[in-house]
Design a protein around this motif. Structure first.
Motif, PDB file in Angstrom:
ATOM      1  N   THR A   1     -18.681  30.565 -42.431  1.00 53.25           N
ATOM      2  CA  THR A   1     -17.672  29.764 -42.160  1.00 53.25           C
ATOM      3  C   THR A   1     -16.925  30.294 -41.154  1.00 53.25           C
ATOM      4  OG1 THR A   1     -17.645  29.082 -44.600  1.00 53.25           O
ATOM      5  CG2 THR A   1     -15.740  28.359 -43.481  1.00 53.25           C
ATOM      6  N   VAL A   2     -16.999  29.509 -39.843  1.00 53.24           N
ATOM      7  CA  VAL A   2     -16.339  30.073 -38.702  1.00 53.24           C
ATOM      8  C   VAL A   2     -14.836  29.763 -38.543  1.00 53.24           C
ATOM      9  CG1 VAL A   2     -16.284  30.163 -36.175  1.00 53.24           C
ATOM     10  CG2 VAL A   2     -18.517  29.964 -37.607  1.00 53.24           C
ATOM     11  N   THR A   3     -13.898  30.681 -38.492  1.00 52.42           N
ATOM     12  CA  THR A   3     -12.714  30.273 -38.726  1.00 52.42           C
ATOM     13  C   THR A   3     -12.064  30.872 -37.490  1.00 52.42           C
ATOM     14  OG1 THR A   3     -11.902  32.062 -40.022  1.00 52.42           O
ATOM     15  CG2 THR A   3     -12.011  30.114 -40.918  1.00 52.42           C
ATOM     16  N   GLY A   4     -13.015  31.515 -36.620  1.00 52.40           N
ATOM     17  CA  GLY A   4     -12.464  32.549 -35.631  1.00 52.40           C
ATOM     18  C   GLY A   4     -12.282  31.615 -34.389  1.00 52.40           C
TER      19      GLY A   4
ATOM     20  N   LEU B   1     -19.020  25.749 -38.854  1.00 51.60           N
ATOM     21  CA  LEU B   1     -17.887  25.860 -38.317  1.00 51.60           C
ATOM     22  C   LEU B   1     -16.937  25.025 -38.905  1.00 51.60           C
ATOM     23  CD1 LEU B   1     -16.108  26.463 -35.515  1.00 51.60           C
ATOM     24  CD2 LEU B   1     -16.750  24.083 -34.776  1.00 51.60           C
ATOM     25  N   SER B   2     -15.731  25.782 -39.078  1.00 53.23           N
ATOM     26  CA  SER B   2     -14.831  25.079 -40.087  1.00 53.23           C
ATOM     27  C   SER B   2     -13.445  24.903 -39.112  1.00 53.23           C
ATOM     28  CB  SER B   2     -14.348  26.021 -41.182  1.00 53.23           C
ATOM     29  OG  SER B   2     -13.226  25.574 -41.838  1.00 53.23           O
ATOM     30  N   SER B   3     -12.444  25.733 -38.856  1.00 50.90           N
ATOM     31  CA  SER B   3     -11.124  25.726 -38.254  1.00 50.90           C
ATOM     32  C   SER B   3     -11.306  26.601 -36.764  1.00 50.90           C
ATOM     33  CB  SER B   3     -10.029  26.101 -39.030  1.00 50.90           C
ATOM     34  OG  SER B   3     -10.137  27.550 -39.389  1.00 50.90           O
ATOM     35  N   GLY B   4     -12.270  26.855 -36.529  1.00 50.23           N
ATOM     36  CA  GLY B   4     -12.414  27.771 -35.297  1.00 50.23           C
ATOM     37  C   GLY B   4     -12.139  26.876 -33.861  1.00 50.23           C
ATOM     38  N   ASP B   5     -11.506  27.236 -33.149  1.00 48.61           N
ATOM     39  CA  ASP B   5     -11.310  26.457 -31.859  1.00 48.61           C
ATOM     40  C   ASP B   5     -11.831  27.331 -30.800  1.00 48.61           C
ATOM     41  OD1 ASP B   5      -9.589  24.693 -33.187  1.00 48.61           O
ATOM     42  OD2 ASP B   5      -7.796  25.988 -33.080  1.00 48.61           O
ATOM     43  N   ARG B   6     -12.236  26.456 -29.699  1.00 48.50           N
ATOM     44  CA  ARG B   6     -12.750  26.823 -28.308  1.00 48.50           C
ATOM     45  C   ARG B   6     -14.072  27.732 -28.487  1.00 48.50           C
ATOM     46  NH1 ARG B   6      -7.498  27.040 -29.080  1.00 48.50           N
ATOM     47  NH2 ARG B   6      -7.587  29.333 -29.475  1.00 48.50           N
TER      48      ARG B   6
ATOM     49  N   SER C   1     -12.115  21.190 -39.031  1.00 49.66           N
ATOM     50  CA  SER C   1     -10.824  21.067 -38.286  1.00 49.66           C
ATOM     51  C   SER C   1     -10.613  21.627 -37.059  1.00 49.66           C
ATOM     52  CB  SER C   1      -9.742  21.445 -39.201  1.00 49.66           C
ATOM     53  OG  SER C   1      -9.813  22.654 -39.499  1.00 49.66           O
ATOM     54  N   GLY C   2     -11.641  22.542 -36.471  1.00 56.87           N
ATOM     55  CA  GLY C   2     -11.452  23.065 -35.252  1.00 56.87           C
ATOM     56  C   GLY C   2     -11.590  22.140 -34.288  1.00 56.87           C
ATOM     57  N   ALA C   3     -11.171  22.605 -33.150  1.00 56.21           N
ATOM     58  CA  ALA C   3     -11.296  21.665 -31.832  1.00 56.21           C
ATOM     59  C   ALA C   3     -11.694  22.365 -30.473  1.00 56.21           C
ATOM     60  CB  ALA C   3      -9.643  21.166 -31.704  1.00 56.21           C
ATOM     61  N   ASN C   4     -12.074  21.614 -29.613  1.00 59.25           N
ATOM     62  CA  ASN C   4     -12.674  22.137 -28.113  1.00 59.25           C
ATOM     63  C   ASN C   4     -13.825  22.958 -28.284  1.00 59.25           C
ATOM     64  OD1 ASN C   4     -10.496  20.587 -26.989  1.00 59.25           O
ATOM     65  ND2 ASN C   4      -9.048  22.237 -27.884  1.00 59.25           N
ATOM     66  N   ASN C   5     -14.800  22.712 -29.346  1.00 60.56           N
ATOM     67  CA  ASN C   5     -15.920  23.632 -29.672  1.00 60.56           C
ATOM     68  C   ASN C   5     -17.136  22.832 -28.813  1.00 60.56           C
ATOM     69  OD1 ASN C   5     -14.922  25.859 -31.478  1.00 60.56           O
ATOM     70  ND2 ASN C   5     -14.257  23.993 -32.251  1.00 60.56           N
ATOM     71  N   ILE C   6     -18.111  23.804 -28.286  1.00 56.94           N
ATOM     72  CA  ILE C   6     -19.232  23.313 -27.810  1.00 56.94           C
ATOM     73  C   ILE C   6     -20.422  23.889 -28.413  1.00 56.94           C
ATOM     74  CG2 ILE C   6     -20.686  22.772 -25.669  1.00 56.94           C
ATOM     75  CD1 ILE C   6     -18.337  23.227 -24.191  1.00 56.94           C
TER      76      ILE C   6
END
Length: 170
Positions: free
Chosen positions: A48-51, A30-35, A15-20
């Motif tokens: 599980t990455v939420t950061g 990666l779960s909900s982490g952004d950018r 559900s995270g956004a703007n990740n590369i």
């Protein structure tokens, strides 16, 4: 999100956004982490990455980050144990290797601050600076070490400035 590589960002629900994420298993969980930005095999890839707002570049860099945020890890095995710490910078192979929940630390140099687990507000510049002693250093705060192996055996001290090759080591 952009994911390139076998099993990159392969968590069931992202559900995270703007990740590369680039590299085999980078951002695998990666779960909900952004950018977040991850380059290299298994970087940001085990927990599980939420950061948010983490940069991990290098083989296994930032491998166990969970809710950690605003960290920069560049080099093989940098910040490999970090999971909840924030605002840390680790540059150089093995820098901040044992740090789990420390905050606002800067480690520049191979194996610098590699034994700290929860250090805070430290600056280590130089190969193995604040990082050459046997056993984990658990509570160093507000220290500056400049030089190869400087402050290597400082385990729980605070508010120190140590400069010079092997100064404060053994």
């Amino acid at each position: 999100n952009i994911a390139i590589g076998c099993k990159a960002a392969s968590f069931q629900t992202v559900s995270g956004a703007n990740n590369i994420l680039m590299g085999q298993k980078s951002g695998q969980n990666l779960s909900s982490g952004d950018r977040n930005i991850a380059f290299g095999f298994c970087s940001l890839g085990n927990a599980t990455v939420t950061g948010d707002d983490n940069v991990a570049m290098g083989y296994y860099s930032g491998r166990n980050i969970t809710s950690a945020a605003n960290n920069i890890s560049i080099g093989k095995y940098t910040s490999i144990a970090l999971n909840t710490g924030s605002n840390n910078i680790a540059i150089g192979q093995g820098a901040q290797q044992a740090l789990t929940c420390g905050t606002t630390n800067i480690a520049l140099g191979a194996s610098s601050m590699n034994t700290d687990t929860i250090g805070e507000n430290n600056i280590a510049i130089g190969g193995r600076a604040m990082g050459s002693c046997d056993g984990a250093s658990t509570n160093r705060k507000f220290n500056i070490a400049i030089g190869c192996r400087a402050a290597g055996c400082l385990t729980t001290g605070g508010c120190n400035i140590i400069m010079g090759r092997i100064a404060g080591d053994h």
